[in-house]
Design a protein around this motif. Sequence first.
Motif, PDB file in Angstrom:
ATOM      1  N   ARG A 307       2.587  15.928 -13.233  1.00 57.57           N
ATOM      2  CA  ARG A 307       3.745  16.194 -12.379  1.00 57.57           C
ATOM      3  C   ARG A 307       4.875  16.878 -13.137  1.00 57.57           C
ATOM      4  O   ARG A 307       5.795  17.420 -12.526  1.00 57.57           O
ATOM      5  N   ARG A 317      -2.703  19.440 -15.243  1.00 52.11           N
ATOM      6  CA  ARG A 317      -2.775  19.593 -13.794  1.00 52.11           C
ATOM      7  C   ARG A 317      -3.822  20.635 -13.422  1.00 52.11           C
ATOM      8  O   ARG A 317      -4.383  20.603 -12.323  1.00 52.11           O
ATOM      9  N   TYR A 496      -1.187  15.329  -6.114  1.00 55.13           N
ATOM     10  CA  TYR A 496       0.197  15.422  -6.575  1.00 55.13           C
ATOM     11  C   TYR A 496       1.086  16.122  -5.555  1.00 55.13           C
ATOM     12  O   TYR A 496       0.667  17.072  -4.890  1.00 55.13           O
ATOM     13  N   LEU A 499       7.746  16.209  -7.859  1.00 55.80           N
ATOM     14  CA  LEU A 499       8.232  15.023  -8.554  1.00 55.80           C
ATOM     15  C   LEU A 499       9.535  14.501  -7.948  1.00 55.80           C
ATOM     16  O   LEU A 499       9.800  13.309  -7.981  1.00 55.80           O
ATOM     17  N   SER A 524       4.818  11.183  -5.222  1.00 59.55           N
ATOM     18  CA  SER A 524       4.458  12.307  -6.094  1.00 59.55           C
ATOM     19  C   SER A 524       3.042  12.179  -6.650  1.00 59.55           C
ATOM     20  O   SER A 524       2.435  13.166  -7.052  1.00 59.55           O
TER      21      SER A 524
END
Length: 584
Positions: A307, A317, A496, A499, A524
């Motif tokens: 994140r 990610r 995800y 954030l 998140s």
Amino acid sequence: GGEAGSELDVSKLLAEDLLSLFSGREIPWAKNTEDEIKAHRERTGGLMRTRFPPEPNGYLHIGHAKAMNFNFGVAKRFGGVCYLRFDDTNPEAEKKEYIDNIIENVKFLGHEPWKITYSSDSFQKLYDFAVRLINSDRAFVCHMTGEQIKENKKLKKEQKPSPWRDRPIAESLREFDRMRRGFYAEGEATLRLKMDITHDNPNMWDIVAYRIIYKEHPHAGDRWCVYPTYDFTHCIIDSLEDITHSCCTMEFENRRESYYWLLDELSIFKPNVWEYGRLNIESNVLSKRKLKQLVMDNHVSGWDDPRLLTINGLRRRGFTAEGINAFCAAMGVSRSIVVWAPYERLEQCGRQALNLVSPRRMVVMDPLKLVITNMDAKERKVFTCRDFPETLRELGVSSERAFEVPLTSVVYIERKDFRAKANKKYFGLTPGKTVRLLHAVAVTCDRFDADAKGRPTVVYCTADWAREKVVKKGFLHWVSNPEPGKKPLEVTVNLYEKLFTAERPGQDDDGEKVDYLTQLNPRSLTVRRGCYANADMASAKPGGHFQFERLGFFYVDDASTSKKPIFNRTMELSSSRDAKAVQR
């Protein structure tokens, strides 16, 4: 210029010819003499030299990637070279692990430094320059505490000079040597430059050049207990490395006076300094202080939490170097103090890169059982699917590679792809409706079972083995039992979202300051366990990229194993804000 159709060979331009492209606020004492320019040209061949100079006191983020992209990129474009230089002047904050990680991430992003250097390798030269300044009455040893200096500067132009400002040169030389040999405790003495405390720019108010720190340095070891400050070091190393273009973000713009003052007093070459806007990305933070707080207070799992917009986080990610660099290039550089970019723009650049390297697979995240009633319970069919669609062939992606997908009488689809009742705009499966199982066969829903709360538990369908039905809308991904009576491979999927819930964390809708931690997005991260995938996904190696059809682009997590596969969703296949992001 030039005739129509002609191109300027920028690699043949001398560095001084490029100054008009990168010119900042003019400083009267920022001029080089003709002799200095001539000597510099002889040392460099007249070619551009830039540098990417991180302090190794933390992990790099997307803002550093943009700085890399610019400094390495502009040097390459104009036929020059770029240093990777560690501005390592503060042993209290710097670590070998940060140095190693920075080198790794520079390499990951595809940049090739001309040389890797350390400011600490020039500590003796810097010390000698400091002695020279004392001898010319341009520096003095001061015994004001840090707090006293801070309080005095609050008086601005009314501040009083340090009581030690006019001490004899010989005394400052002796005291500076005592600092170096460890006669003073930390904070008891500093070396300050004798500048101009009446100047409009606070960076000219007798800034500190050296301070005492009793801590071993991660690169230079324990030889020194006096360390130069950033403001003293940065400009001198730029000059020693014959940098032609010292490019930094706009928060350093007010340091132009002190940068050139010091080089002018030492009578050494003065690089061209040019500032550009610092990058911020909506719904996230890039401040090292805030990133550290998020990590240390366990709001995220670590510096590589997917994140975060650290380069380690972006890599975990699933962002590729190509996607990150494409975003940095698309953002460009400007003289704005801060450049805000929508997160969707980063996603868009990442998506374009991932589309070319992510083999297609099918995974079901919220399984609903579907039974094909006109298929024998012991029967097993196999369908061959391509890793990449034909449409990518023109982009140089081979569509020849393929994978096999088994089909038995028990199949699993996404729960959201079935409704007991639905209107005409719903393209999923409903009683009496026909849809196509991707790459396989069309099926028609005959009936379904539900639990006591009316929640569907099993859907019963008839397959169109004769291929008589035409399905124009309604294509579902699916995973089947690999063998009759055997459940599919279970995998974990991490989903995800942004954030922070606010576009600019730390501000409310009216622009008023708030605690940015109160704006953390509780959604998140969503961990989906018990997702179904085909058996071949057990062999997916950490670092691999996939496109799960209809779900998005996914990355095989670093902690993934064949027994417990873990996939991180890098991004969905499309974003409703893409068009807006492009316009912005």
